[in-house]
Design a protein around this motif. Structure first.
Motif, PDB file in Angstrom:
ATOM      1  N   ALA A   1       0.824  -1.190  -0.087  1.00  0.00           N
ATOM      2  CA  ALA A   1       0.172   0.063   0.056  1.00  0.00           C
ATOM      3  C   ALA A   1       0.808   1.347   0.053  1.00  0.00           C
ATOM      4  O   ALA A   1       2.080   1.303   0.585  1.00  0.00           O
ATOM      5  CB  ALA A   1      -0.963   0.125   1.201  1.00  0.00           C
ATOM      6  N   SER A   2       0.093   2.364  -0.551  1.00  0.00           N
ATOM      7  CA  SER A   2       1.117   3.598  -0.498  1.00  0.00           C
ATOM      8  C   SER A   2       0.872   4.322   0.545  1.00  0.00           C
ATOM      9  O   SER A   2       1.216   5.488   0.788  1.00  0.00           O
ATOM     10  CB  SER A   2       0.999   4.323  -1.792  1.00  0.00           C
ATOM     11  OG  SER A   2      -0.323   4.478  -2.067  1.00  0.00           O
ATOM     12  N   GLY A   3      -0.487   4.049   1.226  1.00  0.00           N
ATOM     13  CA  GLY A   3      -1.247   4.940   2.255  1.00  0.00           C
ATOM     14  C   GLY A   3      -2.213   4.403   2.966  1.00  0.00           C
ATOM     15  O   GLY A   3      -2.767   3.291   2.493  1.00  0.00           O
ATOM     16  N   GLY A   4      -2.627   5.127   4.076  1.00  0.00           N
ATOM     17  CA  GLY A   4      -3.913   4.628   4.589  1.00  0.00           C
ATOM     18  C   GLY A   4      -3.631   4.029   5.994  1.00  0.00           C
ATOM     19  O   GLY A   4      -2.395   3.703   6.241  1.00  0.00           O
ATOM     20  N   SER A   5      -4.802   3.462   6.812  1.00  0.00           N
ATOM     21  CA  SER A   5      -4.501   2.677   7.889  1.00  0.00           C
ATOM     22  C   SER A   5      -5.431   1.415   7.900  1.00  0.00           C
ATOM     23  O   SER A   5      -6.625   1.506   7.292  1.00  0.00           O
ATOM     24  CB  SER A   5      -4.647   3.593   9.163  1.00  0.00           C
ATOM     25  OG  SER A   5      -5.841   3.879   9.191  1.00  0.00           O
ATOM     26  N   VAL A   6      -4.982   0.477   8.596  1.00  0.00           N
ATOM     27  CA  VAL A   6      -5.815  -0.900   8.792  1.00  0.00           C
ATOM     28  C   VAL A   6      -5.957  -0.988  10.167  1.00  0.00           C
ATOM     29  O   VAL A   6      -4.936  -1.297  10.769  1.00  0.00           O
ATOM     30  CB  VAL A   6      -5.579  -1.705   8.025  1.00  0.00           C
ATOM     31  CG1 VAL A   6      -6.361  -3.079   8.465  1.00  0.00           C
ATOM     32  CG2 VAL A   6      -5.414  -1.584   6.639  1.00  0.00           C
TER      33      VAL A   6
ATOM     34  N   LEU B   1      -2.626  -0.559  12.454  1.00  0.00           N
ATOM     35  CA  LEU B   1      -1.549  -0.753  11.561  1.00  0.00           C
ATOM     36  C   LEU B   1      -1.453   0.347  10.582  1.00  0.00           C
ATOM     37  O   LEU B   1      -2.482   0.555   9.817  1.00  0.00           O
ATOM     38  CB  LEU B   1      -1.749  -2.040  11.163  1.00  0.00           C
ATOM     39  CG  LEU B   1      -1.796  -3.325  11.960  1.00  0.00           C
ATOM     40  CD1 LEU B   1      -1.884  -4.666  11.134  1.00  0.00           C
ATOM     41  CD2 LEU B   1      -0.269  -3.445  12.763  1.00  0.00           C
ATOM     42  N   GLU B   2      -0.237   0.804  10.169  1.00  0.00           N
ATOM     43  CA  GLU B   2      -0.202   1.690   8.907  1.00  0.00           C
ATOM     44  C   GLU B   2      -0.033   0.787   7.880  1.00  0.00           C
ATOM     45  O   GLU B   2       0.832  -0.307   7.611  1.00  0.00           O
ATOM     46  CB  GLU B   2       1.209   2.396   9.272  1.00  0.00           C
ATOM     47  CG  GLU B   2       1.607   3.288   8.083  1.00  0.00           C
ATOM     48  CD  GLU B   2       2.866   4.273   8.260  1.00  0.00           C
ATOM     49  OE1 GLU B   2       3.096   4.990   7.347  1.00  0.00           O
ATOM     50  OE2 GLU B   2       3.445   3.830   9.391  1.00  0.00           O
ATOM     51  N   ALA B   3      -0.939   1.020   6.735  1.00  0.00           N
ATOM     52  CA  ALA B   3      -1.021   0.304   5.713  1.00  0.00           C
ATOM     53  C   ALA B   3       0.522   0.150   4.973  1.00  0.00           C
ATOM     54  O   ALA B   3       0.714  -0.858   4.456  1.00  0.00           O
ATOM     55  CB  ALA B   3      -2.324   0.878   4.750  1.00  0.00           C
ATOM     56  N   ARG B   4       0.999   1.198   4.958  1.00  0.00           N
ATOM     57  CA  ARG B   4       2.696   1.028   4.163  1.00  0.00           C
ATOM     58  C   ARG B   4       3.307  -0.002   4.687  1.00  0.00           C
ATOM     59  O   ARG B   4       4.302  -0.615   3.900  1.00  0.00           O
ATOM     60  CB  ARG B   4       3.105   2.196   4.076  1.00  0.00           C
ATOM     61  CG  ARG B   4       2.454   3.290   2.975  1.00  0.00           C
ATOM     62  CD  ARG B   4       3.284   4.558   3.165  1.00  0.00           C
ATOM     63  NE  ARG B   4       3.300   5.314   4.272  1.00  0.00           N
ATOM     64  CZ  ARG B   4       4.047   6.301   4.464  1.00  0.00           C
ATOM     65  NH1 ARG B   4       4.242   6.971   3.485  1.00  0.00           N
ATOM     66  NH2 ARG B   4       3.570   6.793   5.813  1.00  0.00           N
ATOM     67  N   ARG B   5       2.937  -0.374   5.976  1.00  0.00           N
ATOM     68  CA  ARG B   5       4.357  -1.281   6.752  1.00  0.00           C
ATOM     69  C   ARG B   5       3.551  -2.842   6.965  1.00  0.00           C
ATOM     70  O   ARG B   5       3.854  -3.547   7.513  1.00  0.00           O
ATOM     71  CB  ARG B   5       4.409  -0.728   8.112  1.00  0.00           C
ATOM     72  CG  ARG B   5       5.215   0.460   7.973  1.00  0.00           C
ATOM     73  CD  ARG B   5       5.419   1.132   9.439  1.00  0.00           C
ATOM     74  NE  ARG B   5       6.270   2.254   9.497  1.00  0.00           N
ATOM     75  CZ  ARG B   5       7.391   2.400   9.097  1.00  0.00           C
ATOM     76  NH1 ARG B   5       8.427   1.416   8.811  1.00  0.00           N
ATOM     77  NH2 ARG B   5       8.029   3.618   8.849  1.00  0.00           N
ATOM     78  N   LEU B   6       2.096  -2.761   6.213  1.00  0.00           N
ATOM     79  CA  LEU B   6       1.617  -4.228   6.467  1.00  0.00           C
ATOM     80  C   LEU B   6       2.480  -5.109   5.592  1.00  0.00           C
ATOM     81  O   LEU B   6       2.598  -4.940   4.272  1.00  0.00           O
ATOM     82  CB  LEU B   6       0.319  -3.901   5.889  1.00  0.00           C
ATOM     83  CG  LEU B   6      -0.953  -5.182   6.344  1.00  0.00           C
ATOM     84  CD1 LEU B   6      -0.790  -4.964   8.005  1.00  0.00           C
ATOM     85  CD2 LEU B   6      -2.437  -4.708   5.923  1.00  0.00           C
ATOM     86  N   SER B   7       2.472  -6.464   6.212  1.00  0.00           N
ATOM     87  CA  SER B   7       3.046  -7.325   5.409  1.00  0.00           C
ATOM     88  C   SER B   7       2.130  -8.828   5.577  1.00  0.00           C
ATOM     89  O   SER B   7       1.451  -8.637   6.684  1.00  0.00           O
ATOM     90  CB  SER B   7       4.473  -7.815   5.834  1.00  0.00           C
ATOM     91  OG  SER B   7       4.533  -8.218   7.124  1.00  0.00           O
ATOM     92  N   PRO B   8       2.418  -9.701   4.746  1.00  0.00           N
ATOM     93  CA  PRO B   8       1.609 -11.050   5.176  1.00  0.00           C
ATOM     94  C   PRO B   8       2.129 -11.608   6.682  1.00  0.00           C
ATOM     95  O   PRO B   8       0.976 -11.910   7.129  1.00  0.00           O
ATOM     96  CB  PRO B   8       1.886 -12.106   4.043  1.00  0.00           C
ATOM     97  CG  PRO B   8       2.472 -11.057   3.124  1.00  0.00           C
ATOM     98  CD  PRO B   8       3.051  -9.968   3.442  1.00  0.00           C
TER      99      PRO B   8
END
Length: 527
Positions: free
Chosen positions: A324-329, A336-343
């Motif tokens: 992701a390039s931006g946003g939050s989950v 979680l910051e979407a850009r740092r999300l990994s499987p």
């Protein structure tokens, strides 16, 4: 001149037994010239065995086969298949991605030709161009296959097969000759692209070639076929003109009983009383420009759109499979910051993900069924020695039986399972972890109607257990059956949302493909 009334294929009394299991019993099958003939049945009904007998991979215990009116010796050899113009296109397409379109088109000539011979590139290009023009295929012969779409790869595989149907008798274009067997070539195509492949099938049949089309998608079958034959438990239960069949009749033939249909909004949801289990804010990445999404415990939310709208990338972004390039989950209290999300991060947070391409992205085909099912249990249990030997076999065996994976044998090679049973095995792998969020991408792609019903039931049960489910799919009928609400995406943003009883296939189709002015997207200009 060929006799149009003479069948191009006639199988009589075909039977096959493996060990103590009778896989095929007294099967008669006839395919006529110039018709598209559907071969249907649940996973394990005997379709694959019948196709493998035609391909010469298996020898029947009983029965006979005629091709173009001539009896053939069994098992069929490669020479016999070529002589009688019997060609196959399988689900994997058997193309070489590192070679060009032209090289793939001529690969069989090189493999079966009389030794080394000079290349005549001008003649080869002319032949390829003529073949593509004949069926309305737009492909550049010098393009590498790895650089073309899956739809174009399927077209190329069919064009290559058809190019040899007229060999050896002066009928250079193959018109009116042979049998083309298409074994689920549409299984991994988006629904929006299937229409082009259906048009190609019709064009091939219009030349006089018989087409045997194996598919689990009943809408495709009802659209393209002239007749259908249905196998159930190794026996032929009917051969009918498609025009005389309603969809319900076809389902009853395949399953042997009426199939219950889940209604939209069937999962229990208390949105007003519970906080969202999944909260997505301003998600961006790939073709997705802006996505806000809340999913409550027990809710099944669908996401769909036309190709390029970004709907198919939503679940990938939420799992971290696509950066992701931006946003939050947020999942419950964890943000979680979407850009740092990994499987790895997503799994740790309680997210499960079934990708659309289960063979490449969702499983390890070289491992056994048990090893595939237990992969996440091993991870959760603390290392590679947490489940070994008999313990792994018992653990995996119970999961397979609970989810009705057939056969429930952990020691079998995963790749040997049918598509529907592979998908159920992958569901078992994830559901045993007790996920908070279940992400699904085309969950019933390439799955028969019986397994489809079971997968729908598993999704509904996961929702009843409090899971928040997000399903991205181009199958509008599927979304209408399992979802409480559906988001429609255009140009990377959500343009419409449909709730509850309004979630119907007809309603979704109208909203998705209407020529009306697109409604204002949810994304604000300063998002």
């Amino acid at each position: 001149m060929t006799d149009p009334a003479r069948p191009v294929l006639r199988m009589r009394g075909v039977a096959k037994t493996f060990g103590l299991t009778r896989v095929l019993q007294d099967v008669d099958l006839t395919v006529r010239r110039g018709e598209v003939h559907g071969l249907l049945g649940q996973n394990g009904s005997g379709k694959s065995t019948l196709i493998k007998i035609l391909a010469g991979f298996h020898t029947p215990d009983e029965g006979s086969i005629e091709l173009d009116g001539a009896s053939v010796d069994l098992p069929l050899s490669a020479v016999d298949r070529r002589k009688h113009r019997l060609r196959f296109v399988h689900q994997d397409l058997a193309l070489l991605p590192s070679l060009t379109v032209l090289e793939n088109l001529l690969a069989d000539d090189v493999a079966t030709g009389p030794g080394i011979r000079p290349r005549r590139r001008r003649a080869e290009l002319a032949r390829a161009t003529a073949q593509f023009d004949r069926f309305g295929i737009s492909l550049r012969p010098d393009t590498l296959v790895r650089d073309i779409s899956r739809l174009d790869r399927a077209k190329l595989a069919i064009a290559r097969a058809v190019s040899h149907l007229g060999d050896d008798d002066g009928d250079a274009d193959g018109a009116g000759r042979g049998l083309l067997v298409l074994d689920e070539p549409t299984a991994f195509l988006p629904h929006s692209e299937v229409a082009e492949l259906i048009a190609l099938m019709r064009a091939v049949a219009a030349q006089g070639t018989g087409v045997l089309f194996v598919s689990h998608d009943l809408d495709e079958v009802l659209t393209v076929t002239d007749r259908v034959s249905v196998l159930r438990d190794g026996q032929l239960v009917g051969s009918e003109d498609t025009a005389s069949l309603a969809r319900e009749d076809l389902v009853r033939l395949i399953v042997g009983r009426p199939v219950s249909v889940l209604s939209a909004g069937s999962a229990p949801v208390s949105a007003s009383q519970e906080r969202p289990r999944l909260q997505v804010s301003a998600l961006r990445g790939g073709a997705v420009q802006h996505l806000d999404l809340s999913v409550h415990p027990g809710e099944v939310v669908g996401v769909t759109g036309v190709i390029g709208s970004g709907f198919d990338e939503v679940t990938q972004l939420l799992f971290g499979a696509l950066r992701a390039s931006g946003g939050s989950v947020a999942i419950d209290d964890l943000e979680l910051e979407a850009r740092r999300l990994s499987p790895a991060t997503a799994i740790k947070a309680g997210v499960a993900y079934l990708p659309s391409d289960r063979a490449v992205q969702g499983s390890a085909p070289s491992l056994t069924v048990g090893e595939n099912v237990a992969l996440l249990s091993l991870r959760k249990g603390g290392g590679p020695f947490a489940l070994t030997g008999r313990r792994l076999e018992r653990h995996a065996g119970k999961l397979l039986r609970d989810l009705d994976v057939r056969p429930p044998e952990p020691a079998l090679a995963y790749a040997s399972l049918s598509g529907g049973n592979q998908q159920k095995a992958m569901m078992a792998k994830w559901l045993v972890t007790g996920p908070k969020v279940l992400l699904l991408s085309e969950p019933t792609q390439g799955v028969d109607v019986g397994a489809r019903e079971q997968i729908f039931t598993l999704i509904a049960e996961a929702a009843r257990q409090g899971c928040a489910v997000v399903c991205s799919s181009s199958d509008l009928d599927q979304l209408a059956q399992i979802c409480n609400r559906v988001l429609l995406m255009r140009r990377g943003v959500v343009s419409d949302e449909v709730h509850g009883e309004a979630v119907t296939k007809a309603g979704l189709t109208e909203m998705l493909f209407a020529d009306a002015v697109v409604r204002s997207p949810r994304a604000t200009s300063d998002a």
